[in-house]
Scaffold this active site. Structure first.
Site, PDB file in Angstrom:
ATOM      1  N   GLY A  11     -48.443 -13.580  -0.480  1.00 20.01           N
ATOM      2  CA  GLY A  11     -47.938 -14.628   0.397  1.00 20.01           C
ATOM      3  C   GLY A  11     -48.387 -14.458   1.838  1.00 20.01           C
ATOM      4  O   GLY A  11     -49.198 -13.593   2.167  1.00 20.01           O
ATOM      5  N   TYR A 142     -32.207 -22.582   2.406  1.00 19.75           N
ATOM      6  CA  TYR A 142     -32.953 -21.428   2.922  1.00 19.75           C
ATOM      7  C   TYR A 142     -32.038 -20.565   3.795  1.00 19.75           C
ATOM      8  O   TYR A 142     -31.965 -19.343   3.635  1.00 19.75           O
ATOM      9  CB  TYR A 142     -34.149 -21.927   3.723  1.00 19.75           C
ATOM     10  CG  TYR A 142     -34.990 -20.853   4.362  1.00 19.75           C
ATOM     11  CD1 TYR A 142     -35.849 -20.063   3.596  1.00 19.75           C
ATOM     12  CD2 TYR A 142     -34.955 -20.643   5.736  1.00 19.75           C
ATOM     13  CE1 TYR A 142     -36.642 -19.086   4.178  1.00 19.75           C
ATOM     14  CE2 TYR A 142     -35.749 -19.674   6.337  1.00 19.75           C
ATOM     15  CZ  TYR A 142     -36.583 -18.899   5.553  1.00 19.75           C
ATOM     16  OH  TYR A 142     -37.367 -17.933   6.150  1.00 19.75           O
TER      17      TYR A 142
END
Length: 316
Positions: A11, A142
């Site tokens: 990532g 989130y």
């Protein structure tokens, strides 16, 4: 740290952190990846890798056992804007995955780093120089996973003695890995547009301030917090860290100092704008500075010069 597993190694943060840890440490630095996001190039060739889906505790345990892991960097996450479209997946990876990691760490005696975020703050939080310890009531999935992750990590430290540590990352800016659906990603995209000599369409409104950080500083923070003397840590999960705070017009004007022909217009994305409006303008990182010596090296000018130089080499 001797043998390190990075979950989410391909990532935005993981790809760069893995390479830096391999440069700094002589033991195994294992790139944990998921199917469809396998390591490539130098990341694949420079060290060991393993299939580690954070939602599969057996895969985590197998990698820890196989490589004699003592430290886990848990970087698996669904970023803020994407998480609002896939909240169930964001919870599964952000909280379910963290639980799996902490359980393995408890059993195998590993230290764990799990980044939190400015997204862990929300309504009622002081917007300017947000304190280390303050109200955290986010209204995004989130943010909810980040607050819960901080609490769960603290629980595993106080209840089971797992050496958990964390920082609250601001928006991260990098020329290496393209962004993946974060609210602060406009501050990466704008440099790509400038390097490609394209007009930039900004999805965040003027006068929207958010904390940002250049990736080299973020990588140092992730390593330095794990190297810090635990006896000096009053906080653990999670430290405010800060470098610079700006709004879109500020970064646009800075780029124009070096690229006078660069142009920008606004087309505000309501989803990202709503998320940005719920976040702090700036963080107070006094505790990180006092407890483990945190200090950023890059300001907006130094970052801008480096980003433009690196990206223009890539795009010709």
């Amino acid at each position: 740290m001797k043998n390190i597993l990075i979950i989410g190694a391909t990532g935005q943060i993981g790809s760069e952190l893995t390479m830096l840890l391999r440069k700094n440490y002589q033991g195994n630095v294992v790139a944990g990846y998921i199917t469809g996001a396998e390591p490539k190039g130098e990341l694949k060739e420079s060290g060991p890798s393993a299939l580690v889906d954070i939602t599969d505790p057996q895969q985590i345990a197998d990698a820890v056992e196989r490589f004699n892991i003592d430290t886990i960097y848990n970087l698996a996450a669904i970023l803020s804007a994407v998480a609002e479209k896939k909240p169930q997946l964001a919870w599964k990876i952000g909280l379910g995955g963290l639980y799996n990691t902490l359980e393995i760490a408890r059993e195998k005696h590993c230290a764990v780093f799990t980044p939190s975020s400015i997204g862990s703050f929300g309504g009622g939080t002081p917007k300017d120089k947000t304190p280390q310890d303050t109200i955290q009531r986010p209204k995004t999935m989130y943010g909810v996973t980040k607050v819960a992750g901080e609490l769960l990590s603290d629980y595993y430290f106080t209840r089971f003695g797992v050496d958990t540590r964390s920082v609250r990352f601001p928006g991260l800016i990098s020329y290496v890995t393209p962004p993946g659906g974060g609210t602060t990603d406009y501050a990466v995209d704008i440099y790509y547009a400038a390097a490609k000599k394209e007009k930039f369409v900004c999805p965040i409104a003027q006068n929207t301030y958010m904390d940002m950080m250049y990736m080299p500083d973020a990588l140092r923070a992730a390593i330095e917090i794990m190297e810090a003397n635990p006896d000096k840590l009053i906080h653990r999960n999670s430290f405010n860290i800060a470098s610079m705070s700006f709004e879109p017009e500020t970064i646009y004007r800075k780029i124009k100092e070096y690229r006078p022909d660069f142009e920008m217009e606004y087309q505000v994305d309501p989803l990202r704008q709503a998320i940005a409006d719920s976040w702090p303008n700036s963080l107070d990182d006094t505790c990180a500075r006092e407890e483990w010596g945190w200090a950023p090296k890059y300001d907006l000018d130094a970052m801008t010069r480096d980003m433009l130089e690196k990206l223009e080499k890539r795009f010709g």
